[in-house]
Design an enzyme around this catalytic site. Structure first.
Site, short mmCIF file in Angstrom:
data_model
loop_
_atom_site.label_atom_id
_atom_site.label_comp_id
_atom_site.label_asym_id
_atom_site.label_seq_id
_atom_site.Cartn_x
_atom_site.Cartn_y
_atom_site.Cartn_z
N ALA A 9 41.57 -13.89 17.45
CA ALA A 9 40.23 -13.61 17.95
C ALA A 9 39.52 -14.89 18.38
CB ALA A 9 39.43 -12.92 16.86
N ARG A 15 34.63 -12.65 30.65
CA ARG A 15 34.20 -11.49 31.47
C ARG A 15 33.15 -10.61 30.79
NH1 ARG A 15 39.20 -8.35 33.41
NH2 ARG A 15 40.40 -9.58 31.93
N LYS A 22 33.29 -12.48 22.13
CA LYS A 22 33.69 -11.13 22.56
C LYS A 22 33.94 -10.18 21.39
CE LYS A 22 37.87 -10.28 24.50
NZ LYS A 22 38.81 -10.15 25.64
N GLY A 80 47.18 -20.76 23.53
CA GLY A 80 48.13 -19.65 23.64
C GLY A 80 48.32 -18.90 22.33
N LYS A 333 11.65 6.33 4.95
CA LYS A 333 12.30 5.02 4.76
C LYS A 333 12.29 4.65 3.29
CE LYS A 333 10.54 1.28 4.13
NZ LYS A 333 9.77 0.04 3.98
C1 UD1 Z 1 48.87 -11.14 25.90
C2 UD1 Z 1 50.41 -11.16 25.86
C3 UD1 Z 1 50.95 -10.15 26.87
C4 UD1 Z 1 50.40 -8.77 26.57
C5 UD1 Z 1 48.89 -8.80 26.54
C6 UD1 Z 1 48.36 -7.48 26.05
C7 UD1 Z 1 51.08 -13.41 25.26
C8 UD1 Z 1 51.57 -14.71 25.76
N1 UD1 Z 1 50.87 -12.49 26.18
O1 UD1 Z 1 48.50 -11.62 27.18
O2 UD1 Z 1 52.34 -10.12 26.81
O3 UD1 Z 1 50.86 -7.85 27.54
O4 UD1 Z 1 48.40 -9.82 25.66
O5 UD1 Z 1 46.95 -7.46 26.13
O6 UD1 Z 1 50.92 -13.24 24.06
N2 UD1 Z 1 44.04 -15.75 21.64
C9 UD1 Z 1 43.67 -16.69 20.71
N3 UD1 Z 1 44.00 -17.99 20.93
C10 UD1 Z 1 44.67 -18.39 22.04
C11 UD1 Z 1 45.04 -17.40 22.99
C12 UD1 Z 1 44.71 -16.09 22.76
O7 UD1 Z 1 43.06 -16.37 19.71
O8 UD1 Z 1 44.92 -19.58 22.16
C13 UD1 Z 1 43.68 -14.33 21.40
C14 UD1 Z 1 42.69 -13.79 22.40
O9 UD1 Z 1 41.36 -13.98 21.94
C15 UD1 Z 1 43.08 -12.34 22.48
C16 UD1 Z 1 44.58 -12.36 22.22
O10 UD1 Z 1 44.85 -13.56 21.57
O11 UD1 Z 1 42.48 -11.57 21.47
C17 UD1 Z 1 45.41 -12.23 23.49
O12 UD1 Z 1 45.15 -13.31 24.34
P1 UD1 Z 1 45.00 -13.14 25.91
O13 UD1 Z 1 44.66 -14.43 26.49
O14 UD1 Z 1 44.14 -11.98 26.21
O15 UD1 Z 1 46.51 -12.80 26.29
P2 UD1 Z 1 47.00 -12.05 27.58
O16 UD1 Z 1 47.13 -13.04 28.67
O17 UD1 Z 1 46.20 -10.84 27.84
#
Ligand code: UD1
Ligand code: MG
Length: 451
Positions: A9, A15, A22, A80, A333
């Protein structure tokens, strides 16, 4: 097998166009992150770890308010999903068992789905949750060979042939802890997005000769929230599911689409909910109650047989015992109403207790606030509060006592006493007729002058 829940998270959620992280945006009056935690709770995790980054302090406060046992760890830079899971490594140092990874912005994975993943884990080192996407867009693609998952290819890195695959990655993954971190150590960031992909551990596991499989779920469960539009869609999904569950449990919703529920609303069997009722957080309604149209309830408890509304407002701390009745334009209340008490019209009862079978007349106000402090009103059993009584708290009205309508009650009323606290009435014979005549002649004179 002991299980640890890791929820990612840390992302910003650009967006959403918001100052708030978020995952704290709410669905049914709870942060979407709390929904994700609730969804993971079915596996009875021994530990819950939230990986936060953007809005860390707010996320931590919110998580701890919901579950003080949960650990919130910091991922300073978002490099990532593998890098994010790695941020939970220290918190899992002394943990042995499986790790399930969920995303904080994908809150609707169903209990039954997670249980199927746990079952599949018996024969596989890694279990990934996939779904058939109607529009696969930029999801990671699952490359299957029979039941074996060979690799997950991110959209940005996929060939045209791989992009044609419609079986996609939800992001949910179940892996044994030591294997997970050992594979994360092997993940590199040499890809189109220069990120450490958690999805790469699938290929790594296969290279190591481990078995990997994917469990499929309905696409609706993997709905990710990235914008206000998605948030509204998620709210609709939640509401529709929650209404259906209530009806299946024996609650009548006369017009389901108009009833708004919270993540924790509890309603008993054979209760009837009329149209346009709003349930804020913390509401419990017992069996056989009736909530009439256009009522707004939060933080309250209505016992068996209670009747509320139409147009009633029950605020936090409103406690209604059996068969209590609250009518139109009444606000309650921080107040308890004992069995069979009635407050039927145009009334404010705040910081008060009302005894059994007492009747509160129309237009009664508990004057609980002196501008600085709140004070309590205590009304006994079988009391009768006349219409338009002002009860200036702190004040007590005894059992079986009465107040005359229009009274301003500033002193305690003993049991069975009648309190009269208003100016005495004086009748002036013939004066109304004379006054009418005077006023009519004045009006006639003014109308003449206007011509
Ligand atoms: C990710 C998956 C993808 C999948 C998709 C589904 C990977 C590399 N890709 O892509 O295969 O189809 O979700 O929705 O895993 N987050 C962190 N720290 C980070 C990066 C992300 O906490 O450094 C969290 C984000 O807040 C989010 C989740 O991980 O809750 C997914 O990250 P996001 O960047 O949305 O990944 P996608 O590119 O959508
Ligand atoms: Mg995403």
């Amino acid at each position: 097998m002991s299980i640890a829940l890791v929820i990612l998270a840390a992302g910003k959620g650009t967006r959403m166009n918001s100052d708030q992280p978020k995952v704290l945006h709410q669905i049914a009056n709870a942060p979407m992150l709390v929904h994700a935690m609730q969804s993971g709770a079915v596996l009875e995790p021994a530990r819950t770890i939230i990986v936060a980054g953007h809005g860390f302090d707010a996320v931590k406060a919110s998580v701890e308010a919901y579950d003080p046992e949960a650990t919130v760890v910091l991922q300073e830079e978002q490099k990532g999903t593998a890098h994010a899971v790695d941020a939970a490594r220290a918190a899992l140092e002394d943990f042995e068992g499986d790790v399930i990874v969920l995303f904080g912005d994908t809150p609707f994975v169903q209990p039954e789905t997670l249980e199927r993943m746990a079952a599949a884990r018996q024969d596989n080192a890694v279990v990934v949750l996939g779904f058939e996407a109607a529009d696969p867009g930029k999801y990671g693609r699952l490359v299957m060979q029979g039941d074996s998952l060979e690799a997950i290819i991110e959209f940005a890195d996929a060939t045209d042939e791989q992009r044609a695959i419609t079986f996609c990655n939800s992001g949910v993954m179940l892996v044994e802890k030591s294997a997970l971190f050992s594979m994360i150590d092997a993940v590199e960031a040499n890809n189109a997005q220069d990120e450490y992909y958690l999805t790469d551990i699938v290929g790594i596991a296969r290279e190591r000769g481990l078995s990997v499989t994917a469990v499929a779920c309905d696409e609706a469960e993997t709905l990710g929230i990235n914008s206000r539009l998605h948030l509204a869609q998620a709210e609709a999904v939640f509401q529709s599911r929650a209404r259906t569950e209530l009806m299946e449990m024996g609650v009548t919703l006369q017009q389901p689409d108009t009833v708004m529920l919270s993540y924790d609303t509890v309603i008993g069997r054979d209760t009837v909910i009329e149209p346009n009722v709003y349930f804020g957080p913390g509401v419990t309604i017992e069996s056989g109650a009736h909530i009439r149209a256009f009522s707004h309830l939060e933080g309250c408890h209505v016992s068996r047989g209670g009747i509320v509304g139409p147009y009633a407002r029950l605020r936090p701390g409103a406690e209604l015992a059996e068969d209590a009745r609250i009518g139109n334009f009444v606000e309650i209340k921080n107040a308890t109403l004992d069995a069979g008490a009635k407050v039927n019209h145009l009334t404010y009862i705040g910081d008060a207790s009302v005894g059994a079978a007492s009747n509160i007349g129309a237009g009664t106000i508990t004057c609980n606030y002196d501008g600085v402090m709140k004070h309590k009103t205590t009304i006994g059993a079988n009391a009768f509060i006349g219409s338009n009584t002002m009860l200036v708290a702190p004040v007590t009205v005894g059992d079986g006592a009465m107040t005359a309508s229009g009274s301003v009650i500033t002193k305690d009323v003993p049991s069975e006493a009648l309190a009269l606290a208003r100016a005495e009435q004086v009748n002036k014979p013939g004066l109304a007729r004379k006054l009418f005549e005077l006023l009519k002649s004045k009006k006639a004179k003014r109308d003449m002058e206007a011509k």
